[in-house]
Scaffold this active site. Sequence first.
Site: not given
Length: 220
Positions: A109, A139, A211-213
């Site tokens: 994503h 994902d 933003g840590n994804s």
Amino acid sequence: RPLSADDMPTAIDHAKSLSRAFRSAAKTVTPSVVTIIAKQKINNGDGRQPDLRSLLNDPSLRRLFPDGQIPRLPRGGDAPDSPEFPGFNAHVGSGVVIDDAGVVLTNNHVVAGADEVIVRLKDGSEITATEIRTDPLSDVAIVRFKPESKITAATLGDSSSLEIGDWVIAIGSPFELEATVSAGIISAKGRGIVRIPRGRLIQTDAAINPGNSGGALVNL
């Protein structure tokens, strides 16, 4: 029971030992964590937002689009372009270098629908990705780029060895703030969610900010 004066030195030693473990893990993995900037052209020709097509991967939302087509958006519905990248919408996430030849592991994503992906390294240098491979059902995505200098790769661990209650730290780039570290424990294993039908997830109470994804989860 309350700590006695005799217990305090031992308790302090334990706390300092845990702090040293956090510090060591962060120091080891932080150089391998990168920022991923996924750029999408604002006008993609058919008036649709490319990233909306990922909705069709979610069974609970697929019924809203029985013909498999995302509705056409009005021209005024385009999001404003990024000041840093005129003409593009920019989505920022995190990734982890897993091969010093220039291979980054991130989330699907983070890069889904991107026309261009930029890898921003710890020293601030930015390199355009040469290849992007994605798996929406788990994902997971792989981004390849050509390093201009030596980079540090993280060592992948064995998630099956984790136990509920283990200490972990999360490292990522929330709000483009590189190498932010948070701590927590493993809350559960083998979690499943509808949006990721092929994935079994590790649940943690370590803060995972926007933003840590795609960042690193490190077991102490």
